[in-house]
Design a protein around this motif. Structure first.
Motif, PDB file in Angstrom:
ATOM      1  N   ALA A 306      28.860  19.920 -64.984  1.00 26.80           N
ATOM      2  CA  ALA A 306      28.217  20.657 -66.074  1.00 26.80           C
ATOM      3  C   ALA A 306      28.782  22.073 -66.178  1.00 26.80           C
ATOM      4  N   VAL A 307      29.065  22.691 -65.032  1.00 25.93           N
ATOM      5  CA  VAL A 307      29.656  24.034 -65.019  1.00 25.93           C
ATOM      6  C   VAL A 307      31.020  24.022 -65.705  1.00 25.93           C
ATOM      7  N   SER A 308      31.813  22.970 -65.440  1.00 25.16           N
ATOM      8  CA  SER A 308      33.164  22.903 -66.013  1.00 25.16           C
ATOM      9  C   SER A 308      33.149  22.792 -67.531  1.00 25.16           C
ATOM     10  N   GLN A 309      32.024  22.316 -68.095  1.00 26.72           N
ATOM     11  CA  GLN A 309      31.934  22.134 -69.539  1.00 26.72           C
ATOM     12  C   GLN A 309      31.085  23.203 -70.214  1.00 26.72           C
ATOM     13  N   GLY A 310      30.539  24.139 -69.426  1.00 24.09           N
ATOM     14  CA  GLY A 310      29.666  25.173 -69.976  1.00 24.09           C
ATOM     15  C   GLY A 310      30.403  26.448 -70.314  1.00 24.09           C
ATOM     16  N   LYS A 311      29.631  27.514 -70.403  1.00 20.22           N
ATOM     17  CA  LYS A 311      30.228  28.800 -70.747  1.00 20.22           C
ATOM     18  C   LYS A 311      30.986  29.367 -69.550  1.00 20.22           C
ATOM     19  N   PRO A 312      31.954  30.274 -69.792  1.00 21.91           N
ATOM     20  CA  PRO A 312      32.776  30.823 -68.701  1.00 21.91           C
ATOM     21  C   PRO A 312      31.931  31.593 -67.684  1.00 21.91           C
ATOM     22  N   THR A 313      32.092  31.228 -66.430  1.00 27.43           N
ATOM     23  CA  THR A 313      31.422  31.916 -65.320  1.00 27.43           C
ATOM     24  C   THR A 313      32.379  31.989 -64.148  1.00 27.43           C
ATOM     25  N   ARG A 314      31.957  32.679 -63.121  1.00 24.68           N
ATOM     26  CA  ARG A 314      32.771  32.758 -61.903  1.00 24.68           C
ATOM     27  C   ARG A 314      32.953  31.368 -61.284  1.00 24.68           C
ATOM     28  N   ILE A 315      31.875  30.553 -61.301  1.00 23.89           N
ATOM     29  CA  ILE A 315      31.954  29.217 -60.703  1.00 23.89           C
ATOM     30  C   ILE A 315      32.880  28.325 -61.520  1.00 23.89           C
ATOM     31  N   GLN A 316      32.844  28.449 -62.831  1.00 25.58           N
ATOM     32  CA  GLN A 316      33.746  27.660 -63.666  1.00 25.58           C
ATOM     33  C   GLN A 316      35.199  28.041 -63.400  1.00 25.58           C
ATOM     34  N   ALA A 317      35.475  29.356 -63.253  1.00 25.95           N
ATOM     35  CA  ALA A 317      36.837  29.809 -62.962  1.00 25.95           C
ATOM     36  C   ALA A 317      37.309  29.241 -61.632  1.00 25.95           C
ATOM     37  N   PHE A 318      36.400  29.184 -60.660  1.00 25.12           N
ATOM     38  CA  PHE A 318      36.731  28.609 -59.350  1.00 25.12           C
ATOM     39  C   PHE A 318      37.060  27.123 -59.497  1.00 25.12           C
ATOM     40  N   PHE A 319      36.252  26.396 -60.283  1.00 23.74           N
ATOM     41  CA  PHE A 319      36.468  24.962 -60.504  1.00 23.74           C
ATOM     42  C   PHE A 319      37.859  24.696 -61.065  1.00 23.74           C
ATOM     43  N   PHE A 320      38.248  25.432 -62.118  1.00 23.09           N
ATOM     44  CA  PHE A 320      39.538  25.190 -62.763  1.00 23.09           C
ATOM     45  C   PHE A 320      40.710  25.625 -61.876  1.00 23.09           C
ATOM     46  N   ARG A 321      40.505  26.654 -61.079  1.00 19.88           N
ATOM     47  CA  ARG A 321      41.579  27.086 -60.178  1.00 19.88           C
ATOM     48  C   ARG A 321      41.878  26.008 -59.140  1.00 19.88           C
ATOM     49  N   VAL A 322      40.819  25.429 -58.560  1.00 16.86           N
ATOM     50  CA  VAL A 322      41.015  24.368 -57.575  1.00 16.86           C
ATOM     51  C   VAL A 322      41.602  23.130 -58.247  1.00 16.86           C
ATOM     52  N   ARG A 323      41.155  22.832 -59.464  1.00 13.83           N
ATOM     53  CA  ARG A 323      41.655  21.633 -60.151  1.00 13.83           C
ATOM     54  C   ARG A 323      43.143  21.735 -60.449  1.00 13.83           C
ATOM     55  N   ARG A 324      43.625  22.925 -60.772  1.00 11.51           N
ATOM     56  CA  ARG A 324      45.061  23.102 -61.022  1.00 11.51           C
ATOM     57  C   ARG A 324      45.885  22.808 -59.778  1.00 11.51           C
ATOM     58  N   ASN A 325      45.343  23.152 -58.623  1.00 12.06           N
ATOM     59  CA  ASN A 325      46.099  23.017 -57.374  1.00 12.06           C
ATOM     60  C   ASN A 325      45.860  21.703 -56.638  1.00 12.06           C
ATOM     61  N   ALA A 326      44.655  21.139 -56.770  1.00 10.40           N
ATOM     62  CA  ALA A 326      44.307  19.990 -55.925  1.00 10.40           C
ATOM     63  C   ALA A 326      43.811  18.778 -56.695  1.00 10.40           C
ATOM     64  N   GLY A 327      43.566  18.886 -57.994  1.00 10.36           N
ATOM     65  CA  GLY A 327      43.094  17.736 -58.748  1.00 10.36           C
ATOM     66  C   GLY A 327      41.603  17.777 -59.015  1.00 10.36           C
ATOM     67  N   HIS A 328      41.155  16.851 -59.853  1.00 13.14           N
ATOM     68  CA  HIS A 328      39.776  16.882 -60.345  1.00 13.14           C
ATOM     69  C   HIS A 328      38.749  16.602 -59.245  1.00 13.14           C
ATOM     70  N   LYS A 329      38.937  15.535 -58.476  1.00 13.47           N
ATOM     71  CA  LYS A 329      37.937  15.147 -57.472  1.00 13.47           C
ATOM     72  C   LYS A 329      37.718  16.240 -56.435  1.00 13.47           C
ATOM     73  N   LYS A 330      38.814  16.827 -55.963  1.00 12.34           N
ATOM     74  CA  LYS A 330      38.687  17.878 -54.945  1.00 12.34           C
ATOM     75  C   LYS A 330      38.049  19.134 -55.526  1.00 12.34           C
ATOM     76  N   SER A 331      38.271  19.374 -56.821  1.00  7.89           N
ATOM     77  CA  SER A 331      37.652  20.548 -57.437  1.00  7.89           C
ATOM     78  C   SER A 331      36.132  20.372 -57.526  1.00  7.89           C
ATOM     79  N   VAL A 332      35.675  19.133 -57.750  1.00 10.34           N
ATOM     80  CA  VAL A 332      34.239  18.875 -57.788  1.00 10.34           C
ATOM     81  C   VAL A 332      33.616  19.116 -56.411  1.00 10.34           C
ATOM     82  N   VAL A 333      34.239  18.568 -55.366  1.00  9.27           N
ATOM     83  CA  VAL A 333      33.716  18.746 -54.001  1.00  9.27           C
ATOM     84  C   VAL A 333      33.742  20.219 -53.599  1.00  9.27           C
TER      85      VAL A 333
END
Length: 372
Positions: A306-333
């Motif tokens: 839900a954070v990844s699809q919501g408004k920009p926040t610090r947690i959302q920025a963290f999610f996308f940063r991890v996803r760029r480097n490690a993929g979707h599943k690892k970014s969720v964990v």
């Protein structure tokens, strides 16, 4: 020489119908401790007999395995009289070749005597009751979805393509058509010939209605249980990705007392959101996360999405940063891990969530580079 921490303790091997207990007590003037064994029924009378037997030997500490749900009744009877410890069976597994009920109870008692039993978290009773309700709600939702899917399958097998025309066949219009089919109303001759007259089809709408009514009742009961914890619910709802329903599950699973967890990392590991540590000969073999608490991890994973699809926040920025480097599943964990660390800090410090902004990580990195 063993480093003995408890002079008189007990280990319980719990089964559905019987409990095998072993008491180990230091004997004055003797090198070897005394051992006493007993077997008790799991009825209420048997549990009180067990309590009296343990009291007669002046037992102070008792350990038991978290075997299914069988340990819960034992815990409730003994919790006011002894210092109890609940352990994961994987963490106190006996030596191969010594698998009997008496040996298992003795092994647990020996570990308790040395103080090396890794204790599992057991919340206080009000939180346990809330936990039962939130888990029951989860099962009701799953049952509801399962019945809806069965209804879809039956309709498709009959060649009735309602789902091609109506997005939600369990909405108001969809149900009206389902009732018409069940009652054999003459919509068209072809439709009447293709109708299925099985019990399942006649019961699908009523079953769904019953399940939804049950779900509403559980929701109301959960809200009643949340009244003493409204302040904590409000603070949790301030965190991006966490709504009232998620907050109820978090409170039900971890409670409000963070002193039971050694650190935020320990809480994340308990929830199954920390990478494993499997190294040998200087090589890392696996970093797969453990199973942990599936109820807590699943609901926070939904919050991370839900954070990844919501408004920009610090947690959302963290999610996308991890996803760029490690993929979707690892970014969720990883985001679940971050949410747990935030919850731990808020509850430990009695503080509120502070939104640092989507550029927080970038600014922090630049500050570190500048300071270096």
């Amino acid at each position: 020489m063993e480093d003995v921490l408890r002079s008189c303790c007990a280990g319980l091997d719990i089964h559905q119908k019987v409990i095998v207990a072993c008491i180990i007590r230091s004997a004055e003037g003797k090198k070897r401790p005394e051992k006493f064994f007993g077997s008790f029924d799991t009825t209420t009378r048997g549990l009180f007999d067990l309590s009296d037997w343990l009291t007669s030997y002046e037992v102070t500490h008792i350990s038991m395995e978290s075997t299914g749900v069988y340990w819960k009744c034992v815990w409730r009877i003994l919790q006011n009289h002894f210092e109890l410890q609940l352990a994961n069976p994987r963490h106190i597994k006996n030596i191969p070749g010594k698998k009997t009920d008496m040996k298992d109870a003795e092994w647990i008692a020996r570990l308790t005597r040395l103080g090396v039993v890794p204790t599992s978290f057991v919340p206080p009773e009000p939180i346990q009751e809330l936990r039962d309700l939130t888990r029951y709600r989860k099962h009701l939702v799953e049952d509801l979805n399962r019945e809806k899917n069965r209804g879809h399958m039956v309709i498709q097998n009959a060649g009735i393509k309602l789902t091609s025309v109506i997005k939600d066949i369990y909405g108001k219009s969809g149900r009206a058509l389902l009732y018409a089919l069940v009652k054999n109303r003459p919509i068209t001759e072809t439709l009447i010939l293709e109708c299925v007259y099985t019990t399942l089809r006649r019961k699908v709408p009523q079953l769904l209605e019953s399940l939804e009514k049950q779900l509403v009742e559980v929701e109301e009961t959960i809200n009643d249980y949340l009244v003493p914890y409204e302040e904590y619910v409000e603070r949790l709802e301030e965190i991006p990705g966490i709504n009232r329903r998620t907050a109820a599950v978090v409170l039900a699973e971890v409670g409000i007392d963070m002193s039971v967890f050694l650190s935020s990392g320990h809480l994340a590991s308990w929830a199954g959101a920390s990478p494993g540590n499997n190294q040998s000969a200087g090589k890392t073999r696996s970093k797969r996360v453990g199973k942990g608490n599936s109820y807590l991890k699943k609901v926070l994973a939904q919050g991370a999405l839900a954070v990844s699809q919501g408004k920009p926040t610090r947690i959302q920025a963290f999610f996308f940063r991890v996803r760029r480097n490690a993929g979707h599943k690892k970014s969720v964990v990883a985001t679940v891990h971050l949410l747990l660390r935030i919850i731990y800090r808020m509850f430990s410090d009695q503080s509120r969530y502070d939104e640092l902004g989507e550029s927080y990580l970038k600014n922090r990195k630049n500050t570190l580079i500048y300071n270096c």
